[in-house]
Design an enzyme around this catalytic site. Structure first.
Site, mmCIF file in Angstrom:
data_model
loop_
_atom_site.group_PDB
_atom_site.id
_atom_site.type_symbol
_atom_site.label_atom_id
_atom_site.label_comp_id
_atom_site.label_asym_id
_atom_site.label_seq_id
_atom_site.Cartn_x
_atom_site.Cartn_y
_atom_site.Cartn_z
ATOM 1 N N ASP A 44 0.847 -1.178 0.000
ATOM 2 C CA ASP A 44 0.000 0.000 0.000
ATOM 3 C C ASP A 44 0.891 1.239 0.000
ATOM 4 O O ASP A 44 2.104 1.156 0.173
ATOM 5 C CB ASP A 44 -0.969 -0.013 1.179
ATOM 6 C CG ASP A 44 -0.274 0.027 2.527
ATOM 7 O OD1 ASP A 44 0.937 0.309 2.576
ATOM 8 O OD2 ASP A 44 -0.936 -0.240 3.543
ATOM 9 N N ASP A 100 -8.085 -7.624 1.515
ATOM 10 C CA ASP A 100 -7.121 -7.861 2.584
ATOM 11 C C ASP A 100 -7.714 -7.376 3.890
ATOM 12 O O ASP A 100 -8.634 -6.549 3.906
ATOM 13 C CB ASP A 100 -5.817 -7.107 2.321
ATOM 14 C CG ASP A 100 -5.962 -5.610 2.609
ATOM 15 O OD1 ASP A 100 -5.558 -5.171 3.693
ATOM 16 O OD2 ASP A 100 -6.499 -4.881 1.742
ATOM 17 N N CYS A 144 -13.075 -28.083 10.579
ATOM 18 C CA CYS A 144 -11.886 -27.467 9.983
ATOM 19 C C CYS A 144 -10.772 -28.493 9.834
ATOM 20 O O CYS A 144 -10.509 -29.291 10.736
ATOM 21 C CB CYS A 144 -11.408 -26.310 10.865
ATOM 22 S SG CYS A 144 -9.912 -25.485 10.270
ATOM 23 N N CYS A 179 -7.523 -27.679 9.293
ATOM 24 C CA CYS A 179 -6.206 -27.095 9.502
ATOM 25 C C CYS A 179 -5.417 -27.901 10.523
ATOM 26 O O CYS A 179 -5.969 -28.674 11.298
ATOM 27 C CB CYS A 179 -6.299 -25.632 9.928
ATOM 28 S SG CYS A 179 -6.621 -25.355 11.691
ATOM 29 N N CYS A 234 -6.639 -27.604 14.273
ATOM 30 C CA CYS A 234 -7.868 -28.325 14.632
ATOM 31 C C CYS A 234 -7.689 -29.840 14.551
ATOM 32 O O CYS A 234 -8.376 -30.583 15.248
ATOM 33 C CB CYS A 234 -9.003 -27.883 13.710
ATOM 34 S SG CYS A 234 -9.511 -26.166 13.967
ATOM 35 N N HIS A 258 -4.758 -21.055 12.615
ATOM 36 C CA HIS A 258 -6.163 -21.439 12.410
ATOM 37 C C HIS A 258 -6.947 -20.319 11.722
ATOM 38 O O HIS A 258 -7.653 -20.571 10.731
ATOM 39 C CB HIS A 258 -6.850 -21.781 13.726
ATOM 40 C CG HIS A 258 -8.339 -21.885 13.568
ATOM 41 N ND1 HIS A 258 -8.957 -22.983 12.992
ATOM 42 C CD2 HIS A 258 -9.331 -20.986 13.827
ATOM 43 C CE1 HIS A 258 -10.249 -22.772 12.918
ATOM 44 N NE2 HIS A 258 -10.511 -21.570 13.423
#
Length: 426
Positions: free
Chosen positions: A103, A323, A361, A363, A366, A392
């Site tokens: 940015d 974002d 989930c 991931c 988890c 996570h």
């Protein structure tokens, strides 16, 4: 999927963008940058100072992240643009071979409030680190972003505070339009100064432009444990400069800002100046109205928004890039997103909960750790708590966007996950 220039055609200049499928206003596409092919709509993790807090680059690659953000204001202050430039730009400095967006620093300077002074020439501000005085203008912001070497950089803009009267919103919008023209002029004159002529393939091995193909092949063959990543690009490739639409919460000013920004001409357009305290329903109204004025053949970037439900909703409205610091910032405060709603892991009710954080989930957190253990780490103020929480939350965001893309491909809606709620679990 590999992301080096050996496996896709790099645009000789700037970027390429094409839409592959659509469902209503929602679009499924590809954004081809000098360092990666990015599937859109995409959620871009925020790496403010050259790092996504708590997540090393190899994990980001494992998660399938092909583009992340850097912050010009923070990197300008520390470690400094020249330091990053000498390392081959952010790609070499971070050991990150995939795409980066920076940015302009405008929003961060805006947030300093009492520590800044805005004139037609630019913004004088004081560092939040040591109080030292600095100056940003469209030209110096472009110079800094060229030195940082991101694939996509942003025009220098002025963010309008909320609330603001119409005169203030118009003044700010017109300033942004003039600054956009100055940003483009400087960029056009200096874009070939991007530090991609040198890439790192070893701890102390700079590679000249003519040797880049060999560096690329070497990078492909090296192990995942490399200490320096190369920055594979094609000679002649340049950064892409996006324009930013402002105008506060006034829909007519947003239309005018979009038209003036498009008239200047950019390869992509961002909607800025939101999430500054306005109600969520106002944010949606402004986004939806502004999207209607942006070109259909250019990428559309919504800056700084939002929750998992919101990124799914905005993708459904036709936003291509988003974002937000929320997944990482919330993680550091023990607030976790799940398919059953938000969980505040600091609550005592989870002290003996042996279940996974989110049964739905996949991931690594988890799949391995219990709520009780995550709660213990947080209560004990262990650094691992922030790391696991961030893994996570970021995985949840990335999975949300993957499901959104899949839904668009199938011609379905863009809901993030069944049962997602914006409220913490009771």
């Amino acid at each position: 999927m590999l992301t080096s220039s050996a496996c896709f055609r790099i645009p000789p200049v700037s970027i390429l963008f094409h839409v592959d499928a659509a469902h209503g206003p929602a679009r499924l596409g590809q954004l081809i940058t000098p360092h990666a092919v990015v599937e859109t709509p995409v959620f871009m993790p925020v790496g403010t100072v050259g790092t996504v807090k708590g997540i090393p680059q190899d994990l980001l690659e494992e998660f399938g992240v092909n583009i992340l953000l850097g912050n010009t204001y923070h990197l300008y202050l520390r470690p400094g643009v020249e330091t990053v430039r000498q390392m081959g730009g952010l790609h070499g400095f971070m050991a990150w071979n995939r795409a980066i967006l920076t940015d302009s620093g405008g929003f961060q300077v805006f947030s300093l409030n009492e520590l800044r002074k805005v004139t037609e020439e630019g913004v004088t501000f004081r560092s939040h680190l040591d109080g030292s005085a600095h100056f940003f203008s469209p030209e110096s912001s472009m110079g800094a972003q060229i030195g940082l070497g991101a694939d996509i950089i942003m025009a220098f803009d002025e963010c309008t505070e909320f609330p603001a009267d119409r005169e203030r919103m118009r003044t700010s919008m017109e300033m942004t339009a003039r600054w956009a023209a100055r940003s483009k002029k400087y960029f056009q004159e200096h874009k070939h100064e991007v530090p991609w002529s040198t890439a790192y393939v070893g701890p102390d091995a700079p590679v000249r432009a003519g040797e880049r193909q060999l560096a690329l092949q070497t990078a492909e063959l090296r192990s995942a444990g490399q200490t320096r990543a190369s920055a594979p690009t094609q000679d002649g490739a340049t950064q892409a400069l996006f324009g930013i639409v402002q105008g506060g919460m006034d829909l007519e000013l947003r239309r005018e800002s979009a038209e003036r920004t498009i008239e200047i001409g950019f390869p992509g357009y961002a909607i800025g100046g939101l999430s500054v305290g306005e109600p969520r329903e106002v944010t949606r109204e402004v986004v939806e109205a502004t999207l209607g004025h942006l070109p259909k053949d250019k990428p559309r970037y919504l800056m700084g928004v939002g929750t998992p439900e919101e990124i799914a909703m905005y993708a459904g409205l036709g936003v291509d890039m988003m974002d937000c610091v929320l997944p990482t910032r919330a993680a550091r405060h023990g607030l976790l997103f799940t398919s059953e709603g938000k969980i505040s892991i600091k609550q005592a009710r989870y002290a003996k909960d042996s279940g996974p954080l989110d049964p739905g989930c996949g991931c690594r957190v988890c799949q391995r750790y219990s709520r009780a253990y995550l709660r213990h780490l947080y209560a004990a103020n262990e650094v691992l708590a922030q790391v696991l929480n961030t893994i996570h939350n970021l995985s949840f965001y990335l999975d949300t966007m993957q499901r959104v893309r899949h839904s668009i491909r199938l011609g379905e809606g863009t809901r993030p996950l069944s049962g997602v709620s914006s409220q913490p679990k009771p």
